[in-house]
Motif scaffolding. Structure first.
Motif, PDB file in Angstrom:
ATOM      1  N   SER A 117       4.907  59.756  38.419  1.00  0.00           N
ATOM      2  CA  SER A 117       5.890  59.203  37.486  1.00  0.00           C
ATOM      3  C   SER A 117       6.843  60.252  36.930  1.00  0.00           C
ATOM      4  O   SER A 117       7.753  59.931  36.171  1.00  0.00           O
ATOM      5  N   LEU A 118       6.633  61.520  37.312  1.00  0.00           N
ATOM      6  CA  LEU A 118       7.480  62.607  36.828  1.00  0.00           C
ATOM      7  C   LEU A 118       8.350  63.148  37.962  1.00  0.00           C
ATOM      8  O   LEU A 118       7.880  63.302  39.089  1.00  0.00           O
ATOM      9  N   ASN A 119       9.597  63.437  37.665  1.00  0.00           N
ATOM     10  CA  ASN A 119      10.523  63.969  38.660  1.00  0.00           C
ATOM     11  C   ASN A 119      10.146  65.416  38.982  1.00  0.00           C
ATOM     12  O   ASN A 119      10.206  66.291  38.109  1.00  0.00           O
ATOM     13  N   PRO A 120       9.753  65.716  40.240  1.00  0.00           N
ATOM     14  CA  PRO A 120       9.300  67.080  40.576  1.00  0.00           C
ATOM     15  C   PRO A 120      10.401  68.118  40.509  1.00  0.00           C
ATOM     16  O   PRO A 120      10.107  69.320  40.462  1.00  0.00           O
ATOM     17  N   ARG A 121      11.656  67.686  40.486  1.00  0.00           N
ATOM     18  CA  ARG A 121      12.776  68.634  40.448  1.00  0.00           C
ATOM     19  C   ARG A 121      13.192  69.002  39.026  1.00  0.00           C
ATOM     20  O   ARG A 121      14.079  69.843  38.838  1.00  0.00           O
ATOM     21  N   MET A 122      12.585  68.352  38.053  1.00  0.00           N
ATOM     22  CA  MET A 122      12.958  68.601  36.662  1.00  0.00           C
ATOM     23  C   MET A 122      11.841  69.346  35.939  1.00  0.00           C
ATOM     24  O   MET A 122      10.662  69.154  36.229  1.00  0.00           O
ATOM     25  N   THR A 123      12.200  70.199  34.999  1.00  0.00           N
ATOM     26  CA  THR A 123      11.198  70.885  34.190  1.00  0.00           C
ATOM     27  C   THR A 123      10.623  69.902  33.176  1.00  0.00           C
ATOM     28  O   THR A 123      11.182  68.818  32.934  1.00  0.00           O
ATOM     29  N   VAL A 124       9.522  70.305  32.565  1.00  0.00           N
ATOM     30  CA  VAL A 124       8.891  69.463  31.543  1.00  0.00           C
ATOM     31  C   VAL A 124       9.878  69.169  30.415  1.00  0.00           C
ATOM     32  O   VAL A 124       9.994  68.028  29.948  1.00  0.00           O
ATOM     33  N   GLY A 125      10.600  70.186  29.989  1.00  0.00           N
ATOM     34  CA  GLY A 125      11.575  69.998  28.919  1.00  0.00           C
ATOM     35  C   GLY A 125      12.645  68.991  29.292  1.00  0.00           C
ATOM     36  O   GLY A 125      13.044  68.155  28.471  1.00  0.00           O
ATOM     37  N   GLU A 126      13.136  69.069  30.527  1.00  0.00           N
ATOM     38  CA  GLU A 126      14.179  68.139  30.981  1.00  0.00           C
ATOM     39  C   GLU A 126      13.648  66.710  31.084  1.00  0.00           C
ATOM     40  O   GLU A 126      14.347  65.749  30.748  1.00  0.00           O
ATOM     41  N   ILE A 127      12.394  66.568  31.546  1.00  0.00           N
ATOM     42  CA  ILE A 127      11.789  65.235  31.679  1.00  0.00           C
ATOM     43  C   ILE A 127      11.649  64.557  30.325  1.00  0.00           C
ATOM     44  O   ILE A 127      12.017  63.393  30.149  1.00  0.00           O
ATOM     45  N   ILE A 128      11.131  65.283  29.346  1.00  0.00           N
ATOM     46  CA  ILE A 128      10.916  64.707  28.016  1.00  0.00           C
ATOM     47  C   ILE A 128      12.242  64.463  27.301  1.00  0.00           C
ATOM     48  O   ILE A 128      12.390  63.496  26.538  1.00  0.00           O
ATOM     49  N   ALA A 129      13.224  65.336  27.566  1.00  0.00           N
ATOM     50  CA  ALA A 129      14.517  65.225  26.877  1.00  0.00           C
ATOM     51  C   ALA A 129      15.423  64.165  27.478  1.00  0.00           C
ATOM     52  O   ALA A 129      16.386  63.737  26.823  1.00  0.00           O
ATOM     53  N   GLU A 130      15.136  63.720  28.688  1.00  0.00           N
ATOM     54  CA  GLU A 130      16.038  62.782  29.370  1.00  0.00           C
ATOM     55  C   GLU A 130      16.359  61.531  28.554  1.00  0.00           C
ATOM     56  O   GLU A 130      17.531  61.131  28.461  1.00  0.00           O
ATOM     57  N   PRO A 131      15.370  60.868  27.921  1.00  0.00           N
ATOM     58  CA  PRO A 131      15.716  59.699  27.096  1.00  0.00           C
ATOM     59  C   PRO A 131      16.655  60.041  25.936  1.00  0.00           C
ATOM     60  O   PRO A 131      17.532  59.244  25.586  1.00  0.00           O
ATOM     61  N   LEU A 132      16.474  61.217  25.334  1.00  0.00           N
ATOM     62  CA  LEU A 132      17.352  61.619  24.238  1.00  0.00           C
ATOM     63  C   LEU A 132      18.785  61.785  24.728  1.00  0.00           C
ATOM     64  O   LEU A 132      19.744  61.373  24.057  1.00  0.00           O
ATOM     65  N   LYS A 133      18.943  62.396  25.889  1.00  0.00           N
ATOM     66  CA  LYS A 133      20.290  62.611  26.422  1.00  0.00           C
ATOM     67  C   LYS A 133      20.953  61.292  26.806  1.00  0.00           C
ATOM     68  O   LYS A 133      22.178  61.164  26.749  1.00  0.00           O
ATOM     69  N   THR A 134      20.119  60.314  27.176  1.00  0.00           N
ATOM     70  CA  THR A 134      20.660  59.010  27.558  1.00  0.00           C
ATOM     71  C   THR A 134      21.098  58.208  26.344  1.00  0.00           C
ATOM     72  O   THR A 134      22.194  57.625  26.330  1.00  0.00           O
TER      73      THR A 134
END
Length: 340
Positions: A117-134
């Motif tokens: 369920s996690l994007n392997p190309r993204m760091t942990v920080g980017e994965i968790i931050a993605e909803p905030l950026k959206t």
């Protein structure tokens, strides 16, 4: 009128009211002609339920009963064939894509396979931050990073791993990343689709306890789907039992585990191991006869009748619906008085 009108949770705020929800798929054979009609697979076939503020609704049933399909349909991640999903008075089935996208700030999901369920190309920080950026693009990079580190700490992850990638973490840690991603927007409801089934037993307990702590702290409502009835009992306030796309029993956990009513529920609970060896040996296991029918061609009337030890000719005539047995307890069976 809600099916849970006689429930002790009815004095709490009603968040979601699901009415006669159906999710059907058109299935065609590989060699079928393009214009052929195909067959209908009834993954969810008329489920109604309610979810209240601050509670956990557990959903159980064997593989293929429609639990995960129901979970995704609640959030409109799958097309709904019929029925209504009313969230805080608004029918989600009537919203367009943009309106539904805005609602996803309040409705989040934790998936079964933590790594997939996690994007392997993204760091942990980017994965968790993605909803905030959206949903909150006006936040600065520093604000986003601070929020990410804060939620990482809350779910038991060290902030200094923020730049690592998912493959560098264990399954339990990956699930904590998924939980952090779901919580970053501070939703009201989280649907947990078998979130601990891929984890070791000791890690399962840690994740379940973490979810309970977060629920109490943030006032979350949870829909918790699992095969392990012991886990469901530990975390849930009420439990919905599903069989072949249908709801067959709904009760608070004390009533369901102490006095299961539907024959299918009794069979499921009889298979749960008892830690005491003496009691385990004396326990009477209620084995189900036959195989699970196909959702493409379900039995007429009661869908459980082909495996039910109490079925008679009347069970094939009409489909039972959830009906009140006592306070906080409902079941779908036309022979409840005979088998009680």
């Amino acid at each position: 009128m809600s099916l849970d009108q006689n429930n002790q949770t009815s004095d709490k705020k009603l968040l979601m009211d699901v009415k006669d929800l159906k999710v059907h798929f058109n299935i065609k054979k590989d060699n079928a002609l393009p214009w052929s009609k195909g067959q209908t697979l009834k993954a969810v076939d008329g489920v109604s339920l309610s979810i209240y503020e601050g509670e956990t609704l557990g959903i159980v049933g064997e593989s293929g009963c429609g639990k995960s399909t129901l979970a995704r349909a609640l959030l409109r991640l799958l097309p709904i064939t019929e029925g209504h999903v009313v969230w805080l008075g608004q029918d989600l089935t009537q919203l367009d894509k943009k309106q539904m996208r805005d609602k996803r700030q309040e409705l989040q999901m934790i998936f079964q396979d933590p790594l997939a369920s996690l994007n392997p190309r993204m760091t942990v920080g980017e994965i968790i931050a993605e909803p905030l950026k959206t949903f909150h693009p006006s936040l600065s990079k520093e604000e986003v990073r601070d929020k990410v580190k804060s939620i990482m700490t809350r779910v038991g992850l060290l902030p200094n791993v923020i730049n690592r990638y998912p493959h560098e973490f264990s399954g339990g840690q990956c699930q904590r990343i998924g939980i952090a991603r779901a919580l970053i927007l501070k939703p009201k409801l989280i649907v947990c689709d078998e979130p601990v089934s891929a984890l070791d037993v000791s890690i399962q307990a840690q994740v379940v306890n973490l979810l309970k702590e977060l629920q109490a702290e943030m006032g979350l409502s949870l829909v918790f789907i699992a095969h392990d009835l012991s886990v469901v009992k530990h975390i849930s306030d009420r439990v919905l039992v599903m069989y072949l796309g249908n709801a067959v029993e709904l009760a608070d956990k004390e009533s369901l585990y102490a006095k299961p009513t539907h024959p299918y529920t009794r069979a499921l609970l009889s298979a749960v191991p008892i830690p005491d060896p003496d009691l385990e040996r004396k326990k009477k296991v209620q084995l189900l006869v036959g195989d699970l029918p196909s959702p493409i061609n379900p039995p007429s009337g009661c869908v459980f009748r082909t495996r039910c030890p109490h079925a008679n000719e009347n069970c094939a005539q009409s489909k039972p619906v959830l009906s009140p047995i006592e306070t906080n307890h409902m079941a779908a069976c036309i022979r409840l008085e005979d088998i009680a």
